[in-house]
Design a protein around this motif. Structure first.
Motif, PDB file in Angstrom:
ATOM      1  N   LEU A 240       5.813  -4.402  -4.354  1.00  0.00           N
ATOM      2  CA  LEU A 240       4.358  -4.360  -4.376  1.00  0.00           C
ATOM      3  C   LEU A 240       3.929  -3.179  -3.513  1.00  0.00           C
ATOM      4  O   LEU A 240       4.155  -3.176  -2.306  1.00  0.00           O
ATOM      5  CB  LEU A 240       3.803  -5.666  -3.814  1.00  0.00           C
ATOM      6  N   VAL A 241       3.343  -2.153  -4.140  1.00  0.00           N
ATOM      7  CA  VAL A 241       3.056  -0.909  -3.421  1.00  0.00           C
ATOM      8  C   VAL A 241       1.630  -0.446  -3.691  1.00  0.00           C
ATOM      9  O   VAL A 241       1.197  -0.379  -4.849  1.00  0.00           O
ATOM     10  CB  VAL A 241       4.043   0.210  -3.822  1.00  0.00           C
ATOM     11  N   LYS A 242       0.937  -0.135  -2.609  1.00  0.00           N
ATOM     12  CA  LYS A 242      -0.405   0.432  -2.718  1.00  0.00           C
ATOM     13  C   LYS A 242      -0.302   1.952  -2.659  1.00  0.00           C
ATOM     14  O   LYS A 242       0.341   2.505  -1.764  1.00  0.00           O
ATOM     15  CB  LYS A 242      -1.293  -0.078  -1.577  1.00  0.00           C
ATOM     16  N   ALA A 243      -0.912   2.625  -3.634  1.00  0.00           N
ATOM     17  CA  ALA A 243      -0.857   4.084  -3.701  1.00  0.00           C
ATOM     18  C   ALA A 243      -1.982   4.700  -2.867  1.00  0.00           C
ATOM     19  O   ALA A 243      -3.149   4.339  -3.031  1.00  0.00           O
ATOM     20  CB  ALA A 243      -0.952   4.561  -5.148  1.00  0.00           C
ATOM     21  N   TYR A 244      -1.602   5.595  -1.971  1.00  0.00           N
ATOM     22  CA  TYR A 244      -2.583   6.320  -1.149  1.00  0.00           C
ATOM     23  C   TYR A 244      -2.662   7.763  -1.616  1.00  0.00           C
ATOM     24  O   TYR A 244      -1.657   8.346  -2.043  1.00  0.00           O
ATOM     25  CB  TYR A 244      -2.180   6.261   0.327  1.00  0.00           C
ATOM     26  N   GLU A 245      -3.851   8.344  -1.546  1.00  0.00           N
ATOM     27  CA  GLU A 245      -4.044   9.714  -2.005  1.00  0.00           C
ATOM     28  C   GLU A 245      -3.118  10.683  -1.294  1.00  0.00           C
ATOM     29  O   GLU A 245      -2.578  11.616  -1.889  1.00  0.00           O
ATOM     30  CB  GLU A 245      -5.504  10.131  -1.788  1.00  0.00           C
TER      31      GLU A 245
ATOM     32  N   GLU B  47     -12.513  -8.570  -1.096  1.00  0.00           N
ATOM     33  CA  GLU B  47     -11.835  -9.744  -1.634  1.00  0.00           C
ATOM     34  C   GLU B  47     -10.837  -9.368  -2.724  1.00  0.00           C
ATOM     35  O   GLU B  47      -9.761  -9.961  -2.827  1.00  0.00           O
ATOM     36  CB  GLU B  47     -12.868 -10.741  -2.176  1.00  0.00           C
ATOM     37  N   ASP B  48     -11.171  -8.357  -3.527  1.00  0.00           N
ATOM     38  CA  ASP B  48     -10.266  -7.923  -4.589  1.00  0.00           C
ATOM     39  C   ASP B  48      -8.993  -7.280  -4.044  1.00  0.00           C
ATOM     40  O   ASP B  48      -8.023  -7.101  -4.791  1.00  0.00           O
ATOM     41  CB  ASP B  48     -10.970  -6.914  -5.515  1.00  0.00           C
ATOM     42  N   ASP B  49      -8.991  -6.925  -2.777  1.00  0.00           N
ATOM     43  CA  ASP B  49      -7.817  -6.289  -2.173  1.00  0.00           C
ATOM     44  C   ASP B  49      -6.759  -7.293  -1.716  1.00  0.00           C
ATOM     45  O   ASP B  49      -5.648  -6.897  -1.336  1.00  0.00           O
ATOM     46  CB  ASP B  49      -8.229  -5.443  -0.961  1.00  0.00           C
ATOM     47  N   ILE B  50      -7.096  -8.569  -1.724  1.00  0.00           N
ATOM     48  CA  ILE B  50      -6.145  -9.576  -1.240  1.00  0.00           C
ATOM     49  C   ILE B  50      -4.972  -9.674  -2.219  1.00  0.00           C
ATOM     50  O   ILE B  50      -5.131 -10.118  -3.358  1.00  0.00           O
ATOM     51  CB  ILE B  50      -6.815 -10.960  -1.098  1.00  0.00           C
ATOM     52  N   LEU B  51      -3.805  -9.252  -1.777  1.00  0.00           N
ATOM     53  CA  LEU B  51      -2.616  -9.241  -2.616  1.00  0.00           C
ATOM     54  C   LEU B  51      -1.885 -10.582  -2.523  1.00  0.00           C
ATOM     55  O   LEU B  51      -1.846 -11.210  -1.466  1.00  0.00           O
ATOM     56  CB  LEU B  51      -1.685  -8.104  -2.199  1.00  0.00           C
TER      57      LEU B  51
ATOM     58  N   GLY C 180      -3.263  -5.494   4.347  1.00  0.00           N
ATOM     59  CA  GLY C 180      -2.912  -4.783   3.109  1.00  0.00           C
ATOM     60  C   GLY C 180      -1.523  -5.150   2.604  1.00  0.00           C
ATOM     61  O   GLY C 180      -1.146  -6.318   2.533  1.00  0.00           O
ATOM     62  N   THR C 181      -0.725  -4.115   2.280  1.00  0.00           N
ATOM     63  CA  THR C 181       0.628  -4.361   1.772  1.00  0.00           C
ATOM     64  C   THR C 181       1.587  -4.773   2.883  1.00  0.00           C
ATOM     65  O   THR C 181       2.764  -5.035   2.608  1.00  0.00           O
ATOM     66  CB  THR C 181       1.176  -3.113   1.050  1.00  0.00           C
ATOM     67  N   GLY C 182       1.089  -4.875   4.101  1.00  0.00           N
ATOM     68  CA  GLY C 182       1.897  -5.427   5.190  1.00  0.00           C
ATOM     69  C   GLY C 182       2.209  -6.899   4.971  1.00  0.00           C
ATOM     70  O   GLY C 182       2.953  -7.509   5.746  1.00  0.00           O
TER      71      GLY C 182
ATOM     72  N   ALA D 229      -0.604  -3.304 -12.968  1.00  0.00           N
ATOM     73  CA  ALA D 229      -1.673  -2.979 -12.025  1.00  0.00           C
ATOM     74  C   ALA D 229      -2.295  -4.270 -11.506  1.00  0.00           C
ATOM     75  O   ALA D 229      -2.750  -5.109 -12.289  1.00  0.00           O
ATOM     76  CB  ALA D 229      -2.725  -2.110 -12.698  1.00  0.00           C
ATOM     77  N   LEU D 230      -2.306  -4.431 -10.165  1.00  0.00           N
ATOM     78  CA  LEU D 230      -2.909  -5.609  -9.554  1.00  0.00           C
ATOM     79  C   LEU D 230      -4.306  -5.314  -9.008  1.00  0.00           C
ATOM     80  O   LEU D 230      -5.100  -6.232  -8.815  1.00  0.00           O
ATOM     81  CB  LEU D 230      -2.014  -6.128  -8.429  1.00  0.00           C
ATOM     82  N   SER D 231      -4.581  -4.053  -8.747  1.00  0.00           N
ATOM     83  CA  SER D 231      -5.903  -3.629  -8.291  1.00  0.00           C
ATOM     84  C   SER D 231      -6.048  -2.154  -8.642  1.00  0.00           C
ATOM     85  O   SER D 231      -5.170  -1.577  -9.297  1.00  0.00           O
ATOM     86  CB  SER D 231      -6.068  -3.854  -6.777  1.00  0.00           C
ATOM     87  N   HIS D 232      -7.122  -1.541  -8.191  1.00  0.00           N
ATOM     88  CA  HIS D 232      -7.362  -0.145  -8.560  1.00  0.00           C
ATOM     89  C   HIS D 232      -6.317   0.803  -7.974  1.00  0.00           C
ATOM     90  O   HIS D 232      -6.133   1.916  -8.468  1.00  0.00           O
ATOM     91  CB  HIS D 232      -8.761   0.284  -8.109  1.00  0.00           C
TER      92      HIS D 232
END
Length: 332
Positions: free
Chosen positions: A156-161, A235-239, A203-205, A89-92
């Protein structure tokens, strides 16, 4: 014929007087013919038993090199099962997934190099899963280059609801598998593609940009200048921030990154709010729109639509619905 007659008489099966009649002579002829057929059949079977059986369909054996790694993604029609071996986990809502590339038949660890995806720089893979009875496919760009993590690749993948595959991946546990195929995409990087890249990501782009930046900086003969504008909410979202900062530090000025935050904390020295016309203008190639430079973009659709408007106002051509390699503005 006399020898056959003697054998038949000794067997006691037929009377000698019968053999001297016309019917007996015919009987002997039939017997001789039967013996000849039996001998021929026995010889054929003996020969066949000694020879190698013929293969009706022959499958070419895979020849593995002891110096070149085997590429697992030769065509876009091949699906491969890749096992999840690590998840961090890299972020929430964002995870780094590490998948094992299956070794081909005949691979001997320690003798043959670990397999690689065989993915051209700038292209991506398709990930498939059956969700609610439907086969769903999404595209992702690995953050690793071939051979960087031997026998494995990272996503590296961000999970969306409301996301299908991203949510599916977030629920995976180590040991489970996904189906992968590739390569896919119109962009293939090489050092002579452009003098300057202006990259705009959200984001993950960041993943295709990160892959291109790493490959370019790893090539000592590559002189391409790269400027990245990277937008996030917090700032915490910076991958990949540490990795990007490290690449910038050792690029000898070839690569520069400019972070933009919607919710900038106190003391923030980067961009604030949304990416603006002025931000893009300040990172454009020195020669302007007419120079040998390209704009690469990847991010959420609303953000990309806004960027198209900014670029149009600066004189850049409108990107095609499906971007091609020779386009000046390429949208992943």
């Amino acid at each position: 014929m006399d020898t056959v007659k003697q054998l038949v008489v000794k067997s006691g099966l037929v009377d000698v007087k019968y053999l001297n009649t016309p019917e007996g002579e015919m009987y002997l002829q039939i017997a001789v013919a039967s013996v000849a057929v039996g001998i021929a059949l026995a010889l054929y079977l003996a020969t066949a038993a000694k020879s190698e059986p013929k293969k009706i369909l022959e499958t070419p054996e895979l020849t593995l090199s002891t110096t070149e790694a085997h590429a697992m993604l030769p065509t876009i029609t091949d699906w491969h099962r890749m096992k999840l071996v690590d998840k961090t986990a890299l972020s929430h809502n964002t995870n780094l997934y590490v998948f094992e590339i299956p070794r081909p038949t005949g691979h001997v660890k320690g003798i043959h190099p670990e397999p690689v995806l065989g993915l051209p720089i700038g292209q991506h893979i398709s990930v498939s899963a059956e969700i609610d009875g439907k086969n769903i496919v999404r595209s992702y760009t690995p953050t690793t280059l071939d051979g960087e993590d031997p026998g494995r690749f990272h996503l590296l993948v961000k999970a969306y609801e409301q996301g299908n595959i991203s949510r599916y991946l977030s629920l995976l546990t180590v040991g489970q598998e996904v189906k992968v195929k590739g390569p896919k995409g119109k962009f293939v990087y090489n050092r002579d593609l452009a003098d300057h890249f202006l990259m705009i990501a959200g984001g993950t782009g960041i993943t295709p940009m990160y892959q291109i930046i790493k490959a370019s900086l790893a090539d000592e003969e590559d002189k391409t200048q790269m400027r990245l504008i990277y937008a996030n909410v917090n700032e915490d979202d910076i991958l990949l921030r540490k990795e990007l900062d490290d690449l910038q530090a050792r690029s000898n000025g070839r690569f520069q990154v400019y972070y933009v935050l919607n919710n900038a904390p106190a003391g923030w020295t980067g961009g604030q709010g949304f990416i603006t016309h002025e931000m893009i203008k300040s990172h454009m190639p020195a020669g302007g729109v007419g120079s040998k430079g390209k704009v690469l973009m990847c991010g959420p659709p609303p953000m990309m639509n806004a960027m198209k408007g900014h670029l149009d106002g600066l004189g850049y051509p409108k990107p095609n619905t499906i971007s091609k390699l020779d386009d000046q503005v390429f949208l992943f």
